[in-house]
Design a protein around this motif. Sequence first.
Motif, short mmCIF file in Angstrom:
data_model
loop_
_atom_site.label_atom_id
_atom_site.label_comp_id
_atom_site.label_asym_id
_atom_site.label_seq_id
_atom_site.Cartn_x
_atom_site.Cartn_y
_atom_site.Cartn_z
N ASP A 13 2.75 42.14 -57.38
CA ASP A 13 3.76 42.21 -58.44
C ASP A 13 4.95 43.04 -57.97
O ASP A 13 4.87 44.26 -57.88
CB ASP A 13 3.15 42.81 -59.70
CG ASP A 13 4.11 42.84 -60.86
OD1 ASP A 13 5.26 42.37 -60.72
OD2 ASP A 13 3.70 43.32 -61.94
N ASP A 16 6.36 46.09 -60.11
CA ASP A 16 5.65 47.37 -60.20
C ASP A 16 5.81 48.12 -58.88
O ASP A 16 5.15 47.80 -57.90
CB ASP A 16 4.17 47.14 -60.50
CG ASP A 16 3.43 48.42 -60.83
OD1 ASP A 16 3.98 49.52 -60.54
OD2 ASP A 16 2.33 48.34 -61.36
N ASN A 23 -2.64 41.51 -56.99
CA ASN A 23 -2.93 41.71 -58.40
C ASN A 23 -4.40 41.45 -58.77
O ASN A 23 -4.85 41.90 -59.81
CB ASN A 23 -2.03 40.84 -59.26
CG ASN A 23 -0.81 41.59 -59.71
OD1 ASN A 23 0.04 41.90 -58.90
ND2 ASN A 23 -0.75 41.92 -60.98
N HIS A 26 -6.08 44.70 -59.44
CA HIS A 26 -5.76 45.24 -60.76
C HIS A 26 -6.57 44.52 -61.83
O HIS A 26 -7.08 45.15 -62.76
CB HIS A 26 -4.26 45.11 -61.02
CG HIS A 26 -3.86 45.45 -62.43
ND1 HIS A 26 -3.97 46.72 -62.94
CD2 HIS A 26 -3.38 44.68 -63.42
CE1 HIS A 26 -3.56 46.72 -64.20
NE2 HIS A 26 -3.20 45.50 -64.52
N HIS A 51 -5.61 39.16 -68.07
CA HIS A 51 -4.41 39.59 -68.79
C HIS A 51 -3.11 39.40 -68.01
O HIS A 51 -2.05 39.25 -68.61
CB HIS A 51 -4.55 41.03 -69.29
CG HIS A 51 -4.31 42.06 -68.24
ND1 HIS A 51 -5.27 42.41 -67.31
CD2 HIS A 51 -3.22 42.82 -67.98
CE1 HIS A 51 -4.77 43.35 -66.52
NE2 HIS A 51 -3.53 43.62 -66.91
N ASP A 52 -3.14 39.40 -66.70
CA ASP A 52 -1.92 39.25 -65.90
C ASP A 52 -1.82 37.91 -65.19
O ASP A 52 -0.96 37.72 -64.34
CB ASP A 52 -1.83 40.35 -64.84
CG ASP A 52 -1.20 41.63 -65.37
OD1 ASP A 52 -0.57 41.59 -66.44
OD2 ASP A 52 -1.34 42.66 -64.69
N LYS A 55 1.41 36.00 -64.27
CA LYS A 55 2.31 36.44 -63.20
C LYS A 55 2.35 35.46 -62.03
O LYS A 55 3.31 35.47 -61.26
CB LYS A 55 1.91 37.83 -62.70
CG LYS A 55 2.19 38.91 -63.72
CD LYS A 55 1.83 40.27 -63.17
CE LYS A 55 2.16 41.35 -64.19
NZ LYS A 55 1.91 42.67 -63.63
N HIS A 64 10.38 36.65 -62.71
CA HIS A 64 9.45 37.61 -63.31
C HIS A 64 9.84 37.96 -64.74
O HIS A 64 8.99 38.07 -65.60
CB HIS A 64 9.43 38.90 -62.49
CG HIS A 64 8.37 38.95 -61.46
ND1 HIS A 64 8.26 38.01 -60.47
CD2 HIS A 64 7.36 39.81 -61.27
CE1 HIS A 64 7.24 38.31 -59.71
NE2 HIS A 64 6.67 39.39 -60.17
N LEU A 68 7.18 38.09 -68.07
CA LEU A 68 6.62 39.42 -68.33
C LEU A 68 7.13 39.94 -69.67
O LEU A 68 8.28 39.76 -70.01
CB LEU A 68 7.03 40.41 -67.24
CG LEU A 68 6.46 40.16 -65.86
CD1 LEU A 68 6.96 41.22 -64.90
CD2 LEU A 68 4.95 40.18 -65.89
N GLN A 70 7.38 43.12 -70.46
CA GLN A 70 7.51 44.55 -70.29
C GLN A 70 8.98 44.93 -70.31
O GLN A 70 9.83 44.19 -69.88
CB GLN A 70 6.84 45.03 -69.01
CG GLN A 70 7.41 44.45 -67.73
CD GLN A 70 6.55 44.79 -66.54
OE1 GLN A 70 5.37 44.50 -66.53
NE2 GLN A 70 7.12 45.40 -65.55
#
Length: 80
Positions: A13, A16, A23, A26, A51-52, A55, A64, A68, A70
């Motif tokens: 990613d 980050d 990933n 993670h 959950h990701d 991506k 991205h 995303l 975020q």
Amino acid sequence: MMEALDMLCNFVDETDPDVEFPNIFHAYQTAEGIRKAHPDDDWLHLTGLIHDVGKIMAKFGQDHVSHLCQRSTEGRDTGT
């Protein structure tokens, strides 16, 4: 879903700055942490694992920022 998770093995990613590993690590760390905290909620373990997975859309040319949810709290421009 397994194919999508396999794609995370080769995805780092770029949004980050603190992570330089694929990933999938993670995903497993999240699922394992949830399993330890909530051993009887198997649906929650799965949620942590996947959950990701969205991506991986970056591998298909999707920006991205488009996939995303975020927002930066450090003042970085996310393009939104």
